[in-house]
Design a protein around this motif. Structure first.
Motif, PDB file in Angstrom:
ATOM      1  N   ILE A 235       0.818  -1.211   0.000  1.00 59.44           N
ATOM      2  CA  ILE A 235       0.000   0.000   0.000  1.00 59.44           C
ATOM      3  C   ILE A 235       0.853   1.264   0.000  1.00 59.44           C
ATOM      4  O   ILE A 235       0.451   2.302  -0.522  1.00 59.44           O
ATOM      5  N   ASP A 236       2.049   1.191   0.549  1.00 61.32           N
ATOM      6  CA  ASP A 236       2.919   2.354   0.577  1.00 61.32           C
ATOM      7  C   ASP A 236       3.242   2.851  -0.827  1.00 61.32           C
ATOM      8  O   ASP A 236       3.426   4.055  -1.046  1.00 61.32           O
ATOM      9  N   LEU A 244      -3.501  11.431  -1.538  1.00 63.87           N
ATOM     10  CA  LEU A 244      -4.891  11.627  -1.128  1.00 63.87           C
ATOM     11  C   LEU A 244      -5.707  10.350  -1.148  1.00 63.87           C
ATOM     12  O   LEU A 244      -6.879  10.346  -0.764  1.00 63.87           O
ATOM     13  N   ILE A 245      -5.086   9.253  -1.572  1.00 59.04           N
ATOM     14  CA  ILE A 245      -5.820   7.987  -1.623  1.00 59.04           C
ATOM     15  C   ILE A 245      -6.249   7.551  -0.228  1.00 59.04           C
ATOM     16  O   ILE A 245      -7.199   6.784  -0.054  1.00 59.04           O
ATOM     17  N   GLU A 246      -5.541   8.049   0.811  1.00 58.33           N
ATOM     18  CA  GLU A 246      -5.894   7.700   2.186  1.00 58.33           C
ATOM     19  C   GLU A 246      -7.279   8.215   2.568  1.00 58.33           C
ATOM     20  O   GLU A 246      -7.878   7.734   3.527  1.00 58.33           O
ATOM     21  N   ALA A 250     -11.936   3.215  -0.303  1.00 56.14           N
ATOM     22  CA  ALA A 250     -11.160   1.984  -0.488  1.00 56.14           C
ATOM     23  C   ALA A 250     -10.087   1.843   0.578  1.00 56.14           C
ATOM     24  O   ALA A 250      -9.932   0.790   1.200  1.00 56.14           O
ATOM     25  N   PHE A 251      -9.372   2.903   0.801  1.00 56.03           N
ATOM     26  CA  PHE A 251      -8.298   2.866   1.783  1.00 56.03           C
ATOM     27  C   PHE A 251      -8.853   2.735   3.205  1.00 56.03           C
ATOM     28  O   PHE A 251      -8.381   1.917   3.999  1.00 56.03           O
ATOM     29  N   LYS A 252      -9.874   3.522   3.511  1.00 51.87           N
ATOM     30  CA  LYS A 252     -10.439   3.513   4.856  1.00 51.87           C
ATOM     31  C   LYS A 252     -11.065   2.166   5.215  1.00 51.87           C
ATOM     32  O   LYS A 252     -11.033   1.740   6.367  1.00 51.87           O
ATOM     33  N   ILE A 256      -8.402  -3.408  -0.476  1.00 53.81           N
ATOM     34  CA  ILE A 256      -7.266  -3.350  -1.386  1.00 53.81           C
ATOM     35  C   ILE A 256      -6.852  -4.772  -1.753  1.00 53.81           C
ATOM     36  O   ILE A 256      -6.645  -5.617  -0.883  1.00 53.81           O
ATOM     37  N   TYR A 257      -6.736  -5.030  -3.060  1.00 55.02           N
ATOM     38  CA  TYR A 257      -6.411  -6.367  -3.558  1.00 55.02           C
ATOM     39  C   TYR A 257      -5.299  -6.270  -4.596  1.00 55.02           C
ATOM     40  O   TYR A 257      -4.961  -5.194  -5.071  1.00 55.02           O
ATOM     41  N   LYS A 258      -4.767  -7.426  -4.954  1.00 57.08           N
ATOM     42  CA  LYS A 258      -3.764  -7.476  -6.023  1.00 57.08           C
ATOM     43  C   LYS A 258      -4.171  -8.523  -7.060  1.00 57.08           C
ATOM     44  O   LYS A 258      -4.747  -9.551  -6.720  1.00 57.08           O
TER      45      LYS A 258
END
Length: 283
Positions: A235-236, A244-246, A250-252, A256-258
């Protein structure tokens, strides 16, 4: 409506477009070869390698482009002779394999040089899911595996229709090609087609082929889900590229997937199974 941010970081190697016309096979760039059986093929595209194995035409492969990632079926392809980097192929290296056909990736080709010395070659380019199916049939014709290629193509058509008939996913998707800098795929790209097939409304900024995406733009879309692929280790990586993605859902919500885009965008028959996996992950 759920908003979804999908980050696809890929090595754009290829989905392909070939056409048979007047006893010749043409690529997207106007290059052509005779429509006949070829027995000594140098392949600089990994999707083509996988398709030829699927058609049981592997004996016609004399060498493939250098690779870092596995190529199906790995236990067999790992021992194939290497013909040098796909982005900078060497005519001297190619000729060392005495090929009767060379299939290049869009990242680099020597078609004009090979034409001067009478070595047939084509460029395999990124297109669509239907193109993959059609190209399998063409490759079958080029390796005397017409019957096998028609069977595989028929199976993939059924699988594609099954995907089209699935319960549609709902939401908005933004697909990123890279995080350095963060940039999106174009409207006519395979990732966009795949996600729209699954029912998502894909955002494709209209400025540029691979448009750079700002943090402000991402926040304005406020995605609920983020999917990172090959280029995203954690995520970093995303935070550094899009601070601003934080502030996004999705972030909150830790959504998050790969996804392994090497398979998804390779352009072989395997992409259809990979789409099934993507659907299950997002369902």
């Amino acid at each position: 409506m759920i908003k979804i941010l999908l980050i696809f970081l890929t090595m754009c190697g290829a989905v392909f477009s070939l056409e048979i016309k007047d006893s010749k096979v043409y690529d997207d760039y106007g290059n052509s070869i005779k429509l006949k059986e070829y027995k000594k093929i140098v392949v600089y595209n990994y999707g083509v390698v996988e398709i030829l194995y699927k058609l049981k035409s592997q004996d016609e492969i004399v060498a493939i482009g250098n690779h870092r990632n596995s190529i199906w079926p790995e236990e067999k392809t790992k021992d194939l002779p290497l013909a040098g980097p796909i982005s900078k192929p060497s005519v001297e290296k190619i000729l060392s394999f005495n090929p009767d056909l060379v299939i290049f990736n869009v990242m680099g080709n020597k078609v004009d040089e090979l034409k001067k010395i009478g070595v047939p070659s084509l460029i395999y380019s990124n297109k669509s899911l239907e193109n993959i199916i059609g190209n399998i049939e063409v490759l079958g014709r080029l390796t005397n595996k017409k019957k096998e290629s028609l069977k595989v193509a028929n199976e993939l058509e059924k699988q594609l229709n099954s995907l089209k008939n699935k319960e549609k996913l709902k939401g908005k998707a933004l697909i990123l090609y890279s995080t350095n800098p963060p940039s999106s795929f174009s409207k006519d790209s395979l990732p966009v087609e795949i996600l729209e097939l699954l029912g998502l409304n894909v955002i494709t900024p209209s400025f540029g082929k691979k448009s750079i995406i700002s943090s402000e733009y991402v926040l304005s879309e406020n995605p609920d889900i983020i999917i990172g692929t090959r280029g995203v280790k954690n995520i970093d990586d995303v935070k550094k590229a899009i601070p601003l993605i934080e502030e996004t859902k999705a972030f909150k919500n830790n959504k998050i997937y790969k996804i392994d885009s090497n398979i998804l965008l390779r352009g072989s028959h395997r992409v259809f199974d990979e789409i099934e996996k993507v659907y299950k992950k997002l369902k």
